[in-house]
Scaffold this active site. Structure first.
Site, PDB file in Angstrom:
ATOM      1  N   ASP A   1     -42.254   8.181 -14.562  1.00 34.94           N
ATOM      2  CA  ASP A   1     -41.275   9.215 -14.218  1.00 34.94           C
ATOM      3  C   ASP A   1     -41.856  10.117 -13.135  1.00 34.94           C
ATOM      4  OD1 ASP A   1     -39.282  11.180 -14.209  1.00 34.94           O
ATOM      5  OD2 ASP A   1     -40.159  12.228 -15.926  1.00 34.94           O
TER       6      ASP A   1
ATOM      7  N   SER B   1     -36.807  16.280 -21.064  1.00 39.83           N
ATOM      8  CA  SER B   1     -36.434  16.878 -19.790  1.00 39.83           C
ATOM      9  C   SER B   1     -36.273  18.387 -19.927  1.00 39.83           C
ATOM     10  CB  SER B   1     -35.167  16.201 -19.255  1.00 39.83           C
ATOM     11  OG  SER B   1     -34.949  16.534 -17.901  1.00 39.83           O
ATOM     12  N   TYR B   2     -35.129  18.948 -19.504  1.00 32.84           N
ATOM     13  CA  TYR B   2     -34.961  20.398 -19.616  1.00 32.84           C
ATOM     14  C   TYR B   2     -34.824  20.841 -21.078  1.00 32.84           C
ATOM     15  CZ  TYR B   2     -33.875  25.136 -18.201  1.00 32.84           C
ATOM     16  OH  TYR B   2     -33.930  26.495 -18.007  1.00 32.84           O
TER      17      TYR B   2
ATOM     18  N   HIS C   1     -38.480   8.481 -17.328  1.00 40.99           N
ATOM     19  CA  HIS C   1     -38.120   9.816 -17.816  1.00 40.99           C
ATOM     20  C   HIS C   1     -37.582   9.777 -19.236  1.00 40.99           C
ATOM     21  CE1 HIS C   1     -37.145  14.022 -17.136  1.00 40.99           C
ATOM     22  NE2 HIS C   1     -35.892  13.828 -17.493  1.00 40.99           N
TER      23      HIS C   1
ATOM     24  N   GLY D   1     -30.905  18.918 -18.710  1.00 41.14           N
ATOM     25  CA  GLY D   1     -30.088  19.090 -17.528  1.00 41.14           C
ATOM     26  C   GLY D   1     -30.633  20.214 -16.657  1.00 41.14           C
TER      27      GLY D   1
END
Length: 459
Positions: A377, A181-182, A429, A85
């Protein structure tokens, strides 16, 4: 009764009562049946809360899906999955869209079995972190406005320490961490804490073996260079915007960009149009919000790609009967369950510019480190990851080569000294939702510590 007999009884009672305590806690967390689940569920599930900070009242929600009984879950490792996120739910994405065994149908009420669930290879532990994400909560409201990388890592570590006390059968079991991701920040930071606190411990409770991250935020400088290059080389932005991004954004922070950088990013978003930036060759969902706040929304459904699965998760996890079955929302939160927190995404604190120093430390320690990347992505694209890995200056063991699945190229791989990089062709992603079979093969190779197959006949 003699003293020795008395002490024996006391000691025996202590052991029995202690054993009963964790068994009772496990039984309280055991999921009997989820609303709408199919009849062929053949694995145990547990979910509930673990307090990570008594003073502020921070409690994190977890969901454990063990391996099927016919795959001997006791012999399987434990894998913790984290989404990023920051502020997005591992239940929403990792469990319900990607690697979990139960995915949500388009009616938002029923579930179906994921044939490529990672729980066939490992017992899966999903964590909603930090407090304020999903069902996780804090009794101190200011916690939601002061979250950051450091506290997230410390709370996740506290969660694990306490969780292993509730599930002691997993103590000393081979343990891995994965995410995307994060979580490219969350995973190595948590890994570093575990590694450093295990130093000097002969038989650590958390028997940490390594980590794996996909399409991961890694190093702001290289991530920026690689992302803008991907946009330009894939025809998503103009020459002038590409030059503007290079001038105003490089060298800054991806979580706290400058005003000029934000302007350039806004122009880039406008030029890209109504595409799904997390999967540039598939249709976007009509109800989706602006890409700045979206964190991986597009799961793989049976037979066809469905870009709206986030909607199904939002419906399902807000059903009172579902929350009751999951032992969730016990404090009756004043806000609905969401895939990503509106508050945390806008009030994120500390966010180091680079994870590369942690990579160097953990690689030198001999931990198993793999990085993977879906090549469609545009949010954390393959070029960004390659620039970041190149900055590590690792020696190459096996140069770039194609790996195969049923006679077709599944992607490419390069093996460095201490790190393996794998790409998955046609994946966005969230690699496991676009290419679930290839992601399953990837995990199998990782857990077996074997390189991706070069053979055309690999399965």
């Amino acid at each position: 009764m003699g003293n020795s007999s008395f002490f024996f009884v006391v000691f025996f009672s202590f052991i029995v009562l202690g054993t009963c305590d964790f068994l009772l806690d496990q039984q309280k967390d055991k999921i009997d049946e989820l609303p709408g689940q199919p009849p062929n569920v053949d694995f145990n599930q547990y979910s509930g809360y673990v307090t990570v900070n008594q003073q502020s009242g921070r409690s994190l929600f977890y969901w454990l899906t063990e391996s099927p009984t016919n795959r001997d879950p006791k012999s399987r490792p434990l894998l913790l999955w984290l989404n990023g996120g920051p502020g997005c739910s591992s239940v929403a994405y990792g469990a319900a869209e990607e690697i979990g065994p139960l995915h949500i149908n388009s009616d938002g009420k029923t579930l179906y079995m994921n044939p490529y669930s990672w729980n066939k290879l490992a017992n899966l532990l999903f964590l909603e972190s930090p407090a304020g994400v999903g069902y996780s909560y804090s009794n101190t409201s200011s916690d939601l406005y002061t979250a950051g990388d450091a506290r997230t890592a410390e709370d996740s570590y506290a969660f694990l320490i306490n969780w292993f006390e509730r599930f002691p059968q997993y103590k000393h079991r081979d343990f891995y961490i994965a995410g995307e991701s994060y979580a490219g920040h969350y995973v190595p930071q948590l890994s570093q804490i575990i590694y450093e606190r295990n130093k000097g411990v002969k038989n650590p409770v958390i028997n940490f073996k390594g980590f794996m991250v996909g399409n991961a935020v890694t190093d702001d400088y290289n991530d920026y260079i690689g992302t803008f290059e991907y946009w330009w080389t894939h025809g998503l932005i103009s020459d002038s915007t590409y030059k503007s991004l290079q001038t105003t954004c490089e060298g800054g922070s991806s979580e706290h960009p400058s005003i000029d950088c934000i302007r350039a990013l806004t122009t880039a978003e406008s030029e890209q149009g109504n595409i799904d930036p997390y999967s540039i060759y598939t249709k976007p969902c009509n109800f989706s919000s602006s890409f700045k706040n979206r964190r991986g929304h597009y799961p793989w459904m049976r037979g066809a790609y469905d870009p709206c699965t986030e909607k199904y998760s939002t419906e399902y996890f807000n059903v009172p009967e579902v929350q009751k079955a999951l032992h969730a929302n016990i404090t009756k939160l004043s806000y609905p369950w969401k895939t990503c927190s509106d508050i945390l995404g806008g009030y994120w604190g500390d966010s180091p510019l680079s994870m590369l120093p942690i990579y160097k430390e953990l690689i030198a320690a001999g931990l198993r480190v793999w990085v993977f990347s879906g090549d469609t992505d545009s949010v954390v694209p393959i070029t960004a990851t390659r620039y970041s890995l190149d900055a590590l200056n690792l020696s190459t063991i096996a140069n770039w080569y194609p790996w195969y699945d049923n006679g077709k190229v599944g992607g490419w791989s390069q093996i460095y000294e201490g790190l393996t990089f794998v790409t998955v062709t046609g994946a966005g992603h969230e690699v496991p939702l676009h290419r679930p079979r290839q992601a399953f093969i990837l995990l199998r190779s990782y857990l077996e510590n074997k390189p991706m197959q070069r053979s055309l006949n690999s399965i």
